[in-house]
Design an enzyme around this catalytic site. Structure first.
Site, PDB file in Angstrom:
ATOM      1  N   HIS A   1       2.804  14.066   0.876  1.00  0.00           N
ATOM      2  CA  HIS A   1       2.432  15.538   0.492  1.00  0.00           C
ATOM      3  C   HIS A   1       3.289  16.665   1.028  1.00  0.00           C
ATOM      4  O   HIS A   1       4.452  16.287   1.387  1.00  0.00           O
ATOM      5  CB  HIS A   1       1.327  15.938   1.420  1.00  0.00           C
ATOM      6  CG  HIS A   1      -0.280  14.912   1.276  1.00  0.00           C
ATOM      7  ND1 HIS A   1      -1.015  14.908  -0.111  1.00  0.00           N
ATOM      8  CD2 HIS A   1      -0.625  13.842   1.995  1.00  0.00           C
ATOM      9  CE1 HIS A   1      -1.919  14.047   0.187  1.00  0.00           C
ATOM     10  NE2 HIS A   1      -1.782  13.465   1.019  1.00  0.00           N
TER      11      HIS A   1
ATOM     12  N   HIS B   1       1.664   5.104  -2.146  1.00  0.00           N
ATOM     13  CA  HIS B   1       1.222   6.243  -3.082  1.00  0.00           C
ATOM     14  C   HIS B   1       2.317   6.582  -3.648  1.00  0.00           C
ATOM     15  O   HIS B   1       3.283   7.452  -3.037  1.00  0.00           O
ATOM     16  CB  HIS B   1       0.187   7.062  -2.380  1.00  0.00           C
ATOM     17  CG  HIS B   1      -0.840   6.528  -1.805  1.00  0.00           C
ATOM     18  ND1 HIS B   1      -2.214   6.639  -2.539  1.00  0.00           N
ATOM     19  CD2 HIS B   1      -1.252   6.123  -0.565  1.00  0.00           C
ATOM     20  CE1 HIS B   1      -3.131   6.048  -1.886  1.00  0.00           C
ATOM     21  NE2 HIS B   1      -2.512   5.694  -0.492  1.00  0.00           N
ATOM     22  N   LEU B   2       2.513   6.602  -5.170  1.00  0.00           N
ATOM     23  CA  LEU B   2       3.823   6.906  -5.645  1.00  0.00           C
ATOM     24  C   LEU B   2       3.540   8.283  -6.655  1.00  0.00           C
ATOM     25  O   LEU B   2       4.316   8.999  -6.947  1.00  0.00           O
ATOM     26  CB  LEU B   2       4.234   5.806  -6.627  1.00  0.00           C
ATOM     27  CG  LEU B   2       4.878   4.762  -5.970  1.00  0.00           C
ATOM     28  CD1 LEU B   2       5.191   3.678  -7.034  1.00  0.00           C
ATOM     29  CD2 LEU B   2       5.854   5.075  -5.142  1.00  0.00           C
ATOM     30  N   ARG B   3       2.233   8.563  -6.418  1.00  0.00           N
ATOM     31  CA  ARG B   3       1.485  10.189  -7.166  1.00  0.00           C
ATOM     32  C   ARG B   3       2.075  10.421  -8.555  1.00  0.00           C
ATOM     33  O   ARG B   3       1.340  11.465  -8.852  1.00  0.00           O
ATOM     34  CB  ARG B   3       2.368  11.097  -6.235  1.00  0.00           C
ATOM     35  CG  ARG B   3       2.090  10.917  -4.501  1.00  0.00           C
ATOM     36  CD  ARG B   3       0.645  11.124  -4.244  1.00  0.00           C
ATOM     37  NE  ARG B   3       0.578  11.341  -2.838  1.00  0.00           N
ATOM     38  CZ  ARG B   3      -0.513  10.908  -2.159  1.00  0.00           C
ATOM     39  NH1 ARG B   3      -1.602  10.287  -2.760  1.00  0.00           N
ATOM     40  NH2 ARG B   3      -0.561  11.105  -0.886  1.00  0.00           N
TER      41      ARG B   3
ATOM     42  N   HIS C   1       1.111  -1.315   0.113  1.00  0.00           N
ATOM     43  CA  HIS C   1      -0.027   0.064   0.033  1.00  0.00           C
ATOM     44  C   HIS C   1       0.806   1.276   0.044  1.00  0.00           C
ATOM     45  O   HIS C   1       1.306   1.745   0.987  1.00  0.00           O
ATOM     46  CB  HIS C   1      -0.991  -0.142   1.279  1.00  0.00           C
ATOM     47  CG  HIS C   1      -1.876   0.940   0.901  1.00  0.00           C
ATOM     48  ND1 HIS C   1      -3.431   0.886   1.679  1.00  0.00           N
ATOM     49  CD2 HIS C   1      -1.851   2.363   0.800  1.00  0.00           C
ATOM     50  CE1 HIS C   1      -3.889   1.768   1.332  1.00  0.00           C
ATOM     51  NE2 HIS C   1      -3.154   2.555   0.796  1.00  0.00           N
TER      52      HIS C   1
ATOM     53  N   ASN D   1      -4.589   6.414  -6.950  1.00  0.00           N
ATOM     54  CA  ASN D   1      -5.326   7.792  -7.008  1.00  0.00           C
ATOM     55  C   ASN D   1      -4.430   8.696  -7.411  1.00  0.00           C
ATOM     56  O   ASN D   1      -3.861   9.579  -6.825  1.00  0.00           O
ATOM     57  CB  ASN D   1      -5.773   7.991  -5.450  1.00  0.00           C
ATOM     58  CG  ASN D   1      -4.610   8.091  -4.477  1.00  0.00           C
ATOM     59  OD1 ASN D   1      -3.526   7.360  -4.580  1.00  0.00           O
ATOM     60  ND2 ASN D   1      -4.937   8.603  -3.402  1.00  0.00           N
TER      61      ASN D   1
ATOM     62  N   HIS E   1      -5.762  -0.278   5.714  1.00  0.00           N
ATOM     63  CA  HIS E   1      -5.495   0.336   6.921  1.00  0.00           C
ATOM     64  C   HIS E   1      -6.433   0.362   7.847  1.00  0.00           C
ATOM     65  O   HIS E   1      -7.166   1.447   8.039  1.00  0.00           O
ATOM     66  CB  HIS E   1      -5.298   1.670   6.343  1.00  0.00           C
ATOM     67  CG  HIS E   1      -6.130   2.477   5.390  1.00  0.00           C
ATOM     68  ND1 HIS E   1      -7.527   2.359   5.255  1.00  0.00           N
ATOM     69  CD2 HIS E   1      -5.934   3.146   4.092  1.00  0.00           C
ATOM     70  CE1 HIS E   1      -8.029   2.987   4.252  1.00  0.00           C
ATOM     71  NE2 HIS E   1      -7.044   3.303   3.542  1.00  0.00           N
TER      72      HIS E   1
ATOM     73  N   ASP F   1       0.842   2.532   3.674  1.00  0.00           N
ATOM     74  CA  ASP F   1       0.128   3.524   3.234  1.00  0.00           C
ATOM     75  C   ASP F   1       0.867   5.038   3.054  1.00  0.00           C
ATOM     76  O   ASP F   1       0.526   5.791   3.590  1.00  0.00           O
ATOM     77  CB  ASP F   1      -1.189   3.933   4.209  1.00  0.00           C
ATOM     78  CG  ASP F   1      -2.211   4.689   3.503  1.00  0.00           C
ATOM     79  OD1 ASP F   1      -2.000   5.131   2.145  1.00  0.00           O
ATOM     80  OD2 ASP F   1      -3.164   5.228   4.047  1.00  0.00           O
TER      81      ASP F   1
HETATM   82  O1  DOR Z   1      -4.173   9.356   4.738  1.00  0.00           O
HETATM   83  C1  DOR Z   1      -4.405   8.904   3.555  1.00  0.00           C
HETATM   84  N1  DOR Z   1      -3.813   9.368   2.539  1.00  0.00           N
HETATM   85  N2  DOR Z   1      -5.321   8.074   3.521  1.00  0.00           N
HETATM   86  C2  DOR Z   1      -5.768   7.627   2.308  1.00  0.00           C
HETATM   87  O2  DOR Z   1      -6.476   6.863   2.311  1.00  0.00           O
HETATM   88  C3  DOR Z   1      -5.286   8.311   1.195  1.00  0.00           C
HETATM   89  C4  DOR Z   1      -4.038   8.835   1.046  1.00  0.00           C
HETATM   90  C5  DOR Z   1      -3.373   9.923   0.127  1.00  0.00           C
HETATM   91  O3  DOR Z   1      -3.511   9.424  -1.063  1.00  0.00           O
HETATM   92  O4  DOR Z   1      -2.945  10.762   0.357  1.00  0.00           O
END
Ligand code: DOR
Length: 433
Positions: free
Chosen positions: A310, A62-64, A60, A94, A233, A306
Site C-alpha cells: 500500500h 498481491h501484485l495490484r 500468496h 483482488n 495466512h 501475503d
Molecule cells: O493484510 C491484508 N492485506 N490481508 C488481506 O487479506 C488482503 C491484503 C491486501 O490485499 O491488502
C-alpha cells in the site's frame, strides 16, 4: 552461453544434495551438477562460501495490477520478488477488475512475461467479480490454466455459495480453493488483535474466533464436498488445532503462514502503528510459537508472504483509516534465516521445503528442486550477509515495513529464473527502485 555456478554449497534436500559442487546451466535448464565441472565456454561465477538452492516460490502475493498501480505493478512486484530470491509467485485476484475470466488471466500472464522477472501464476476468483454473489465461471478459468482460486482479502461469506463453489472445484483434482477464512461480523471494525494491547489502547479489535470460526466452516465445507482447500495466512493457535483435526481425518486441507505472523506480535502496533496493521492481525507470543512449531513439523505446509503493498500516504492516514497489509517479498528470506533458521527453530532444509518444494508440489509447478534437465530456477544465499532492513532500497512501490531497521544475518545474493540471472548483489537487472 552456458553459466557455471562454481564451488558453492549446492543444497537440495529433495535430492539429498548438500556439499560443495559446480552447477552448470545451459540455456534455461540445469545441465549438470558435479564436484568439478570443466568448461571452456561458460560464464564462470565463483560462489565459494555461498549456498545454491532451489528458487523460492511464494503462493500468496498481491501484485495490484490492474487497478491499483499506485501501490504496485506486475513489473515492480515481480522485481521485488527476484530481489528477495523468489523465482515464482502466485498472484492474488483482488485487483480492479478482478481476474474472473480468461482474458483477465491472459492480461496478467502477458504483463508478467513482458516484465520478465519471475514466473507469475494468476489465481482466479472464486466468485463472479469477487463479489460473493454467485460463482465465477470456474470451468472457463480452469480451461485457461488456472489451478488456484480465491476471493482473498475477503471470504466467500455466504456458506451456501461457498459450498456450491467447492462442489464444482471438487471435479478438478488438481484445482485448489484458497480460503481467506474470516467471520466478518466478528472482525468488522477491528484494528488489531483482541487482547492485552487492544484493551490497553481501548481500540476496537479482531478476536481470534473471527479466524477460527472461518477456518472451522471452511474445513467442514471442504469435508462435505471433497474439494481441495488451502487455508491462507493462519494467525492463531486455534486454527492450527483445527488444521490438525482436518489432517487426522485425512481431509485434503493444506495451510500457509506468513513471516509476519511467525515473527511479530500485537505489541508491534505500539512500535510501528499502521505499518503493522494487517489482516488477519498480528497475534500473541503463544500464537507465534504454535505457528512456528506447526511449520517445522509440516502441519502447516508452506510459508507465503501475503505481500500486500500500500502507499505510505495511505498507511500514514492513522490506524483507523490505514489499509491492511505488509510488503513482504524483499524481507522474507533474510527475516526467516535470522528469526528462525539461525535460532534453530527451522533448519535450512525445512526452509527449502516450506518455501520452495512444498509450494511447487501444492500447485504442480516447476521448481522446488535442483534436478538436471529441469528449468534453472535458483536462489543463491550468503548466510554471512549482515545488514539492517531498509525499505528505501525495496523494488516494491511500498517502501515501508514494520521490520525497518531490524538486523538480519543471511540473505539472497543472486536469483536465476529460467537460466537467466535476474538479481545479483541486490541489483535487479532491468528494474528501477
Ligand atoms: O493484510 C491484508 N492485506 N490481508 C488481506 O487479506 C488482503 C491484503 C491486501 O490485499 O491488502
Amino acid at each position: 552461453m552456458r553459466i557455471c555456478l562454481k564451488g558453492g554449497r549446492v543444497f537440495d534436500p529433495e535430492r539429498s544434495l548438500d556439499g560443495q559442487a559446480d552447477l552448470l546451466i545451459k540455456k534455461d535448464r540445469i545441465e549438470a551438477i558435479a564436484p568439478q565441472i570443466k568448461t571452456d565456454d561458460a560464464l564462470i561465477i565463483d560462489l565459494a562460501g555461498k549456498v545454491v538452492l532451489p528458487g523460492f516460490i511464494d503462493l500468496h502475493v498481491h501484485l495490484r495490477e490492474p487497478g491499483f498501480e499506485d501501490k504496485e505493478t506486475i513489473a515492480s512486484g515481480t522485481a521485488a520478488a527476484v530481489a528477495g530470491g523468489i523465482t515464482a509467485v502466485a498472484a492474488m485476484p483482488n485487483t480492479k477488475p478482478p481476474p474472473d475470466n480468461p482474458a483477465a488471466i491472459r492480461f496478467i500472464e502477458e504483463k508478467a512475461a513482458a516484465a520478465g522477472f519471475c514466473r507469475v501464476y494468476p489465481i482466479g476468483t472464486l466468485s463472479h467479480q469477487r463479489k460473493g454473489g454467485k460463482a465465477a465461471d470456474l470451468a472457463l478459468l480452469y480451461e485457461a490454466g488456472v489451478r488456484a482460486f480465491s476471493d482473498d482479502g475477503a471470504p466467500v461469506a455466504n456458506s451456501r455459495l461457498f459450498k456450491e463453489i467447492l462442489q464444482e472445484l471438487a471435479r478438478y483434482p488438481d484445482a485448489v480453493a484458497i480460503a481467506h477464512s474470516e467471520e466478518l461480523p466478528l472482525s468488522a471494525g477491528g484494528l488489531l488483535h483482541e487482547g492485552a494491547v487492544s484493551r490497553r489502547l481501548g481500540l476496537p479489535a479482531v478476536p481470534a474466533a473471527a479466524e477460527t470460526i472461518g477456518v472451522a466452516r471452511d474445513i467442514l465445507l471442504a469435508a462435505a464436498t471433497g474439494a481441495r482447500l488451502h487455508l491462507a495466512h493462519l494467525s492463531t493457535a486455534g486454527s492450527v488445532e483445527l488444521l490438525a483435526w482436518a489432517r487426522e481425518r485425512g481431509l485434503p486441507v493444506t495451510a500457509e503462514v506468513t513471516p509476519h505472523h511467525l515473527l511479530l506480535t500485537d505489541e508491534e502496533i505500539l512500535r510501528s502503528g499502521a505499518l503493522a496493521k494487517v489482516n488477519p492481525p498480528l497475534r500473541t507470543e503463544d500464537d507465534c510459537r504454535v505457528l512456528q512449531e506447526a511449520l517445522r513439523t509440516g502441519l502447516i505446509d508452506i510459508i507465503a508472504t501475503d505481500h500486500a503493498p500500500h502507499r505510505l500516504s495511505e498507511k500514514e492516514a492513522g490506524l483507523e483509516e490505514a489499509p491492511c497489509g505488509i510488503a513482504g517479498l524483499e524481507t522474507a528470506v533474510p527475516l526467516l534465516l535470522t528469526g528462525l533458521v539461525n535460532r534453530g527453530k527451522l533448519s535450512l532444509a525445512d526452509l527449502v521445503r516450506v518455501y520452495s518444494s512444498r509450494p511447487a508440489e501444492l500447485l504442480g509447478l516447476p521448481g522446488g528442486s535442483l534436478q538436471p534437465g529441469a528449468k534453472a530456477d535458483i536462489a543463491v544465499l550468503d548466510l554471512e550477509a549482515a545488514g539492517k532492513i531498509d525499505p528505501q532500497g525495496f523494488y516494491s512501490r511500498a517502501k515501508h515495513s514494520p521490520f525497518a531497521g531490524r538486523s538480519y544475518l543471511g540473505g539472497p545474493v543472486m536469483t536465476i529464473v529460467e537460466g537467466k540471472i535476474k538479481m545479483e548483489q541486490g541489483i535487479v537487472y532491468g528494474a528501477n527502485r
